[in-house]
Scaffold this motif. Structure first.
Motif, short mmCIF file in Angstrom:
data_model
loop_
_atom_site.label_atom_id
_atom_site.label_comp_id
_atom_site.label_asym_id
_atom_site.label_seq_id
_atom_site.Cartn_x
_atom_site.Cartn_y
_atom_site.Cartn_z
N MET A 226 25.85 3.01 -9.98
CA MET A 226 25.95 3.05 -8.25
C MET A 226 24.64 3.07 -7.84
SD MET A 226 29.52 3.40 -7.54
CE MET A 226 29.39 4.16 -5.92
N ARG A 227 23.66 3.55 -8.65
CA ARG A 227 22.30 3.72 -8.05
C ARG A 227 21.68 2.30 -8.17
NH1 ARG A 227 22.99 8.55 -10.91
NH2 ARG A 227 21.68 7.86 -12.59
N GLY A 228 22.22 1.26 -8.83
CA GLY A 228 21.46 0.00 -9.21
C GLY A 228 21.38 -0.96 -8.10
N THR A 229 20.45 -1.73 -8.01
CA THR A 229 20.33 -2.73 -7.16
C THR A 229 19.67 -4.15 -7.68
OG1 THR A 229 19.32 -3.52 -4.84
CG2 THR A 229 18.09 -1.70 -6.05
N GLU A 230 20.24 -5.20 -7.16
CA GLU A 230 19.78 -6.48 -7.89
C GLU A 230 18.56 -6.88 -7.25
OE1 GLU A 230 22.98 -9.31 -7.21
OE2 GLU A 230 24.36 -8.47 -8.67
N ARG A 231 18.23 -6.22 -6.17
CA ARG A 231 17.03 -6.57 -5.23
C ARG A 231 15.87 -6.13 -6.33
NH1 ARG A 231 20.17 -4.57 -0.99
NH2 ARG A 231 19.08 -2.77 -1.10
N SER A 232 15.97 -5.20 -6.95
CA SER A 232 14.95 -4.64 -7.82
C SER A 232 14.76 -4.99 -9.31
CB SER A 232 14.59 -3.16 -7.55
OG SER A 232 15.93 -2.54 -7.93
N LEU A 233 15.37 -6.09 -9.52
CA LEU A 233 15.21 -6.58 -10.95
C LEU A 233 13.70 -7.03 -11.41
CD1 LEU A 233 18.46 -8.83 -11.03
CD2 LEU A 233 18.24 -6.49 -11.78
N ARG A 234 13.43 -6.74 -12.67
CA ARG A 234 12.41 -7.00 -13.22
C ARG A 234 12.22 -7.42 -14.53
NH1 ARG A 234 11.40 -7.04 -8.70
NH2 ARG A 234 9.94 -5.86 -7.20
N ILE A 235 11.58 -8.55 -14.82
CA ILE A 235 11.68 -8.93 -16.57
C ILE A 235 10.35 -8.91 -17.16
CG2 ILE A 235 11.81 -10.99 -17.87
CD1 ILE A 235 14.14 -11.92 -16.40
N HIS A 236 10.35 -7.83 -18.10
CA HIS A 236 8.77 -7.97 -19.03
C HIS A 236 8.87 -8.95 -20.15
CE1 HIS A 236 8.11 -3.89 -16.87
NE2 HIS A 236 9.36 -4.12 -16.90
N LEU A 244 1.53 -9.49 -21.39
CA LEU A 244 2.57 -9.04 -20.88
C LEU A 244 2.73 -9.34 -19.42
CD1 LEU A 244 5.23 -7.55 -21.70
CD2 LEU A 244 4.40 -5.58 -20.91
N ALA A 245 3.66 -10.20 -19.06
CA ALA A 245 3.86 -10.58 -17.62
C ALA A 245 5.24 -9.92 -17.05
CB ALA A 245 4.07 -11.86 -17.41
N VAL A 246 5.10 -9.38 -15.66
CA VAL A 246 6.12 -8.69 -15.01
C VAL A 246 6.58 -9.61 -13.97
CG1 VAL A 246 6.89 -6.67 -14.07
CG2 VAL A 246 5.30 -6.41 -15.52
N ILE A 247 7.97 -9.95 -14.09
CA ILE A 247 8.53 -11.24 -13.37
C ILE A 247 9.70 -10.67 -12.39
CG2 ILE A 247 9.52 -13.25 -13.28
CD1 ILE A 247 8.49 -13.70 -16.18
N ALA A 248 9.69 -10.97 -11.16
CA ALA A 248 10.88 -10.68 -10.30
C ALA A 248 11.77 -12.05 -10.45
CB ALA A 248 10.34 -10.55 -8.87
N PRO A 249 12.65 -12.09 -11.22
CA PRO A 249 13.73 -13.01 -11.37
C PRO A 249 14.70 -13.15 -10.23
CG PRO A 249 14.40 -11.24 -12.52
CD PRO A 249 13.20 -10.86 -11.97
N GLU A 250 15.17 -14.57 -10.48
CA GLU A 250 16.13 -14.96 -9.37
C GLU A 250 17.69 -14.61 -10.30
OE1 GLU A 250 16.44 -15.64 -6.44
OE2 GLU A 250 14.13 -15.58 -6.09
N LYS A 251 18.65 -14.46 -9.62
CA LYS A 251 19.82 -14.28 -10.54
C LYS A 251 20.21 -15.34 -11.64
CE LYS A 251 22.69 -13.30 -6.91
NZ LYS A 251 23.70 -13.02 -6.25
N PHE A 252 19.93 -16.51 -11.28
CA PHE A 252 20.31 -17.66 -12.10
C PHE A 252 19.10 -18.25 -13.12
CE2 PHE A 252 23.43 -17.45 -8.61
CZ PHE A 252 24.76 -17.32 -9.59
N ASP A 253 18.12 -17.48 -12.97
CA ASP A 253 16.95 -17.62 -14.20
C ASP A 253 17.51 -17.67 -15.40
OD1 ASP A 253 15.51 -18.24 -11.82
OD2 ASP A 253 14.00 -16.67 -12.09
N VAL A 254 16.96 -18.43 -16.37
CA VAL A 254 17.41 -18.27 -17.70
C VAL A 254 16.74 -17.26 -18.50
CG1 VAL A 254 17.74 -19.63 -19.79
CG2 VAL A 254 18.18 -20.79 -17.72
N ILE A 255 17.53 -16.35 -19.25
CA ILE A 255 17.05 -15.41 -20.21
C ILE A 255 16.33 -15.79 -21.36
CG2 ILE A 255 17.47 -13.42 -21.53
CD1 ILE A 255 17.64 -12.57 -18.82
#
Length: 268
Positions: A226-236, A244-255
């Motif tokens: 309930m407290r989560g949001t897709e607007r604040s996703l980060r990939i390490h 180590l890079a910290v990326i703000a991904p799009e929803k359809f970027d490949v893991i």
């Protein structure tokens, strides 16, 4: 004997003979290797019945004709090699040679890693392929990778190949299903994983499926709380140079393997 028993016998006998013939054909395709134990007999010549073991050089010693090179020959070719020497030496006019494989040691393949039954397995036919050996070992366990590593020796040189097993069947590229050779090692590594934590229902490590996107990774983690949001996703993500890079991904970027996906808490 009743009519039905007689009918059943006529049905089953041809099938039994066909299965026996098929098994004999497979045995005949087997190539002898160092350590294999064999029993050699010559029709109507009991004195020439010998039990021997193939040496590391591929040679056996046989009465009357001495050293014979049998290593890497099929059973049929080995029978012919001995018969030719007996005939050429004038020892037996029309030799009928039979070779029975009594113990397999030379042509074995090691299947290691994340499979159900790791171990050493004999090569039963001359065209045994990678998928045959994986099936013999019970296949990969759920944590096992789709990409299998095969190492060995080919033409006297070290050999290494990575094979995408599911692609053999999806794309129909059977050429990648290579023929294995004695001494090969088949290794199934752990499947690549990603990690998800933060405001998701089930944080933790998960297997990466083919082409998995960030959105699919979130679904794999049970979705947002309930407290989560897709607007604040980060990939390490670890870069090629080890940083180590910290990326703000799009929803359809490949893991990518070893990605750490963080879902931050929404403050609004």
């Amino acid at each position: 004997m009743s009519y039905f028993k007689t009918l059943l016998l006529f049905i089953l006998l041809p099938l039994s003979f066909a299965s026996l013939a098929q098994a004999e054909d497979k045995s005949a395709d087997y190539r002898l290797g160092a350590g294999d134990a064999i029993r050699i007999s010559v029709f109507q010549n009991p004195d020439l019945t010998v039990e021997s073991r193939v040496a590391d050089s591929g040679i056996i010693t046989y009465p009357l004709i001495g050293a014979v090179q049998l290593g890497d020959l099929t059973l049929r070719d080995a029978e012919k090699a001995i018969a030719d020497k007996l005939r050429e030496g004038g020892f037996v006019q029309k030799p009928q040679v039979n070779i029975l494989l009594t113990q397999v040691r030379g042509n074995q393949v090691s299947v290691l890693g994340l499979v159900n039954r790791p171990g050493r397995y004999p090569i039963e036919t001359g065209n045994t392929r990678l998928t045959d050996m994986l099936a013999t070992a019970g296949g990969a366990i759920p944590d096992g990778s789709d990409v299998v590593i095969v190492t060995g020796i080919r033409d006297g040189k070290p050999f290494r190949k990575e094979v995408d097993v599911p692609a053999l069947f999806v794309s129909g590229n059977s050429d990648e299903d290579i023929v294995v050779a004695g001494g090969d090692v088949i290794y199934v590594h752990r499947a690549p994983v990603f990690y998800v934590y933060g405001e998701v229902q089930r944080p933790g490590p998960y297997r990466i499926e083919r082409g998995m996107t960030v959105l699919q990774a979130l679904v794999r983690g049970g979705g947002l709380t309930m407290r989560g949001t897709e607007r604040s996703l980060r990939i390490h993500r670890r870069t090629a140079d080890g940083n180590l890079a910290v990326i703000a991904p799009e929803k359809f970027d490949v893991i990518q393997p070893d990605d750490v996906l963080h879902v931050e808490e929404s403050f609004f």
